[in-house]
Design a protein around this motif. Structure first.
Motif, mmCIF file in Angstrom:
data_model
loop_
_atom_site.group_PDB
_atom_site.id
_atom_site.type_symbol
_atom_site.label_atom_id
_atom_site.label_comp_id
_atom_site.label_asym_id
_atom_site.label_seq_id
_atom_site.Cartn_x
_atom_site.Cartn_y
_atom_site.Cartn_z
ATOM 1 N N PRO A 1 0.794 -1.240 0.000
ATOM 2 C CA PRO A 1 0.000 0.000 0.000
ATOM 3 C C PRO A 1 0.821 1.281 0.000
ATOM 4 C CG PRO A 1 -0.055 -1.011 2.168
ATOM 5 C CD PRO A 1 0.655 -1.989 1.269
ATOM 6 N N GLY A 2 2.108 1.227 0.355
ATOM 7 C CA GLY A 2 2.959 2.406 0.252
ATOM 8 C C GLY A 2 2.424 3.605 1.013
ATOM 9 N N VAL A 3 2.311 4.745 0.332
ATOM 10 C CA VAL A 3 1.847 5.973 1.001
ATOM 11 C C VAL A 3 0.384 5.864 1.440
ATOM 12 C CG1 VAL A 3 3.479 7.505 -0.143
ATOM 13 C CG2 VAL A 3 1.260 7.074 -1.192
ATOM 14 N N TYR A 4 -0.312 4.822 0.980
ATOM 15 C CA TYR A 4 -1.716 4.643 1.357
ATOM 16 C C TYR A 4 -1.870 3.586 2.455
ATOM 17 C CZ TYR A 4 -1.906 7.088 -3.048
ATOM 18 O OH TYR A 4 -1.693 8.005 -4.058
ATOM 19 N N THR A 5 -0.763 3.308 3.164
ATOM 20 C CA THR A 5 -0.750 2.280 4.202
ATOM 21 C C THR A 5 -1.868 2.461 5.220
ATOM 22 O OG1 THR A 5 1.600 1.751 3.984
ATOM 23 C CG2 THR A 5 0.607 1.401 6.154
ATOM 24 N N ALA A 6 -2.032 3.669 5.741
ATOM 25 C CA ALA A 6 -3.071 3.910 6.750
ATOM 26 C C ALA A 6 -4.466 3.843 6.135
ATOM 27 C CB ALA A 6 -2.853 5.266 7.417
ATOM 28 N N ASP A 7 -4.601 4.304 4.884
ATOM 29 C CA ASP A 7 -5.911 4.301 4.225
ATOM 30 C C ASP A 7 -6.479 2.887 4.109
ATOM 31 O OD1 ASP A 7 -5.659 7.029 3.922
ATOM 32 O OD2 ASP A 7 -5.009 6.929 1.840
ATOM 33 N N TRP A 8 -5.601 1.909 3.937
ATOM 34 C CA TRP A 8 -6.065 0.529 3.792
ATOM 35 C C TRP A 8 -6.734 0.025 5.070
ATOM 36 C CZ3 TRP A 8 -3.189 -3.529 0.430
ATOM 37 C CH2 TRP A 8 -3.020 -3.028 -0.864
ATOM 38 N N ALA A 9 -6.501 0.720 6.179
ATOM 39 C CA ALA A 9 -7.115 0.318 7.444
ATOM 40 C C ALA A 9 -8.522 0.882 7.604
ATOM 41 C CB ALA A 9 -6.248 0.764 8.620
ATOM 42 N N GLY A 10 -8.936 1.778 6.695
ATOM 43 C CA GLY A 10 -10.291 2.318 6.730
ATOM 44 C C GLY A 10 -10.515 3.324 7.843
ATOM 45 N N VAL A 11 -11.768 3.713 8.019
ATOM 46 C CA VAL A 11 -12.180 4.654 9.070
ATOM 47 C C VAL A 11 -13.366 4.070 9.813
ATOM 48 C CG1 VAL A 11 -13.020 6.982 9.568
ATOM 49 C CG2 VAL A 11 -11.398 6.630 7.685
ATOM 50 N N PRO A 12 -13.262 3.877 11.126
ATOM 51 C CA PRO A 12 -12.053 4.034 11.929
ATOM 52 C C PRO A 12 -11.007 3.010 11.534
ATOM 53 C CG PRO A 12 -13.735 2.910 13.199
ATOM 54 C CD PRO A 12 -14.393 3.339 11.924
ATOM 55 N N ARG A 13 -9.748 3.317 11.832
ATOM 56 C CA ARG A 13 -8.657 2.463 11.380
ATOM 57 C C ARG A 13 -8.678 1.101 12.069
ATOM 58 N NH1 ARG A 13 -3.847 7.029 10.852
ATOM 59 N NH2 ARG A 13 -4.662 7.948 8.922
ATOM 60 N N ASP A 14 -8.631 0.081 11.239
ATOM 61 C CA ASP A 14 -8.622 -1.295 11.725
ATOM 62 C C ASP A 14 -7.496 -2.017 10.975
ATOM 63 O OD1 ASP A 14 -8.963 -3.975 12.258
ATOM 64 O OD2 ASP A 14 -11.132 -3.962 11.989
ATOM 65 N N PHE A 15 -6.347 -2.154 11.634
ATOM 66 C CA PHE A 15 -5.196 -2.740 10.945
ATOM 67 C C PHE A 15 -5.292 -4.253 10.832
ATOM 68 C CE2 PHE A 15 -3.441 1.470 11.696
ATOM 69 C CZ PHE A 15 -2.840 1.707 10.462
ATOM 70 N N ASN A 16 -6.162 -4.877 11.599
ATOM 71 C CA ASN A 16 -6.423 -6.297 11.349
ATOM 72 C C ASN A 16 -7.053 -6.468 9.968
ATOM 73 O OD1 ASN A 16 -5.461 -7.401 13.802
ATOM 74 N ND2 ASN A 16 -7.342 -6.744 14.837
ATOM 75 N N ARG A 17 -7.974 -5.563 9.649
ATOM 76 C CA ARG A 17 -8.607 -5.566 8.333
ATOM 77 C C ARG A 17 -7.576 -5.266 7.247
ATOM 78 N NH1 ARG A 17 -13.431 -1.732 8.432
ATOM 79 N NH2 ARG A 17 -11.798 -0.177 8.661
ATOM 80 N N ALA A 18 -6.673 -4.325 7.523
ATOM 81 C CA ALA A 18 -5.653 -3.957 6.538
ATOM 82 C C ALA A 18 -4.701 -5.116 6.272
ATOM 83 C CB ALA A 18 -4.874 -2.737 7.031
ATOM 84 N N MET A 19 -4.281 -5.804 7.335
ATOM 85 C CA MET A 19 -3.386 -6.954 7.147
ATOM 86 C C MET A 19 -4.090 -8.063 6.376
ATOM 87 S SD MET A 19 -1.151 -7.261 10.684
ATOM 88 C CE MET A 19 -2.535 -7.159 11.843
ATOM 89 N N GLN A 20 -5.374 -8.264 6.658
ATOM 90 C CA GLN A 20 -6.138 -9.276 5.931
ATOM 91 C C GLN A 20 -6.219 -8.919 4.446
ATOM 92 O OE1 GLN A 20 -7.819 -12.199 7.483
ATOM 93 N NE2 GLN A 20 -7.650 -12.732 5.306
ATOM 94 N N LYS A 21 -6.366 -7.636 4.158
ATOM 95 C CA LYS A 21 -6.447 -7.189 2.761
ATOM 96 C C LYS A 21 -5.144 -7.497 2.024
ATOM 97 C CE LYS A 21 -7.399 -3.111 -0.110
ATOM 98 N NZ LYS A 21 -7.831 -1.681 -0.111
ATOM 99 N N VAL A 22 -4.008 -7.222 2.672
ATOM 100 C CA VAL A 22 -2.714 -7.526 2.066
ATOM 101 C C VAL A 22 -2.609 -9.025 1.789
ATOM 102 C CG1 VAL A 22 -0.231 -7.646 2.484
ATOM 103 C CG2 VAL A 22 -1.478 -5.561 3.046
ATOM 104 N N HIS A 23 -2.943 -9.826 2.788
ATOM 105 C CA HIS A 23 -2.858 -11.284 2.636
ATOM 106 C C HIS A 23 -3.776 -11.772 1.517
ATOM 107 C CE1 HIS A 23 -2.538 -15.501 3.605
ATOM 108 N NE2 HIS A 23 -3.842 -15.583 3.780
#
Length: 207
Positions: free
Chosen positions: A88-110
């Motif tokens: 995700p690069g510069v959009y790393t935080a955006d992939w976590a959504g609002v509110p930020r959920d990095f479990n969701r972001a890691m799942q998206k990468v996987h």
């Protein structure tokens, strides 16, 4: 032009991210600076319209410096996955959504890696620090930490994508490491994390 900080100087950390704030406070604790965050001052978060880590770091640092009339330090960081063409690069935080959920972001990468059938799980964390004066002067410090993505995520320390990132040469993810292990920073040492490596350059040139 170089910028030099000395003990007692006020430094605005241009972040509203509690995880980043904690990391910076830990690394800066021995330098005698009067530290306050942009979040604590109630400053608005500037729109991160840059397409690189350097551009976004500059946006944040200059916004805080101009709003407060003080020296400001910002960080723009993220994870770049080789098989995802650097996303995700510069959009790393955006992939976590609002509110930020990095479990969701890691799942998206996987999920994207599985969808692509990617066998290359290499990635790197990038960090860019920008130290800025109210007059527009700034200094840039960059750090990179290469590693491999693991699944499922392991560990509950750190923040963001740390539990799925295994740094090169280590057997524990960032999510399993203590702050001291993750940064491994000391005067004269490079450090382990991307932020610590950028911070080492900041200390050498600005403190």
């Amino acid at each position: 032009m170089s910028i030099k900080l000395k003990r007692g100087d006020k430094l605005v950390l241009a972040t509203h991210n509690a995880g980043k704030l904690a990391e910076f406070q830990d690394m800066l604790k021995d330098f005698g600076l009067d530290i306050v965050s942009a979040g604590a001052l109630g400053l608005p978060e500037p729109d991160e319209t840059g397409t690189t880590f350097v551009e976004n770091a500059r946006l944040k640092a200059h916004a805080a410096a101009k709003a407060t009339g003080e020296i400001a330090l910002s960080d723009d960081s993220g994870i770049s996955v080789t098989a995802l063409d650097g996303a995700p690069g510069v959009y790393t935080a955006d992939w976590a959504g609002v509110p930020r959920d990095f479990n969701r972001a890691m799942q998206k990468v996987h999920d994207l890696l599985v969808e692509k059938g990617a066998t290359d799980r290499s990635a790197q964390f990038n960090a860019v620090l920008c130290l800025a004066l109210p007059d527009g002067t700034d200094m840039i410090f960059e750090g990179v930490a290469p590693g491999t993505l693991v699944w499922p995520p392991v560990g509950d320390s750190g923040h963001g994508y740390d539990p799925m990132f295994l740094p090169d040469g280590h057997e524990k993810t960032f999510g399993q490491m203590t702050a001291e292990e993750k940064h491994s920073w000391a005067p004269g040492k490079e450090g382990l994390s991307h932020r610590a490596r950028a911070f080492a350059k900041f200390v050498k040139e600005a403190l």
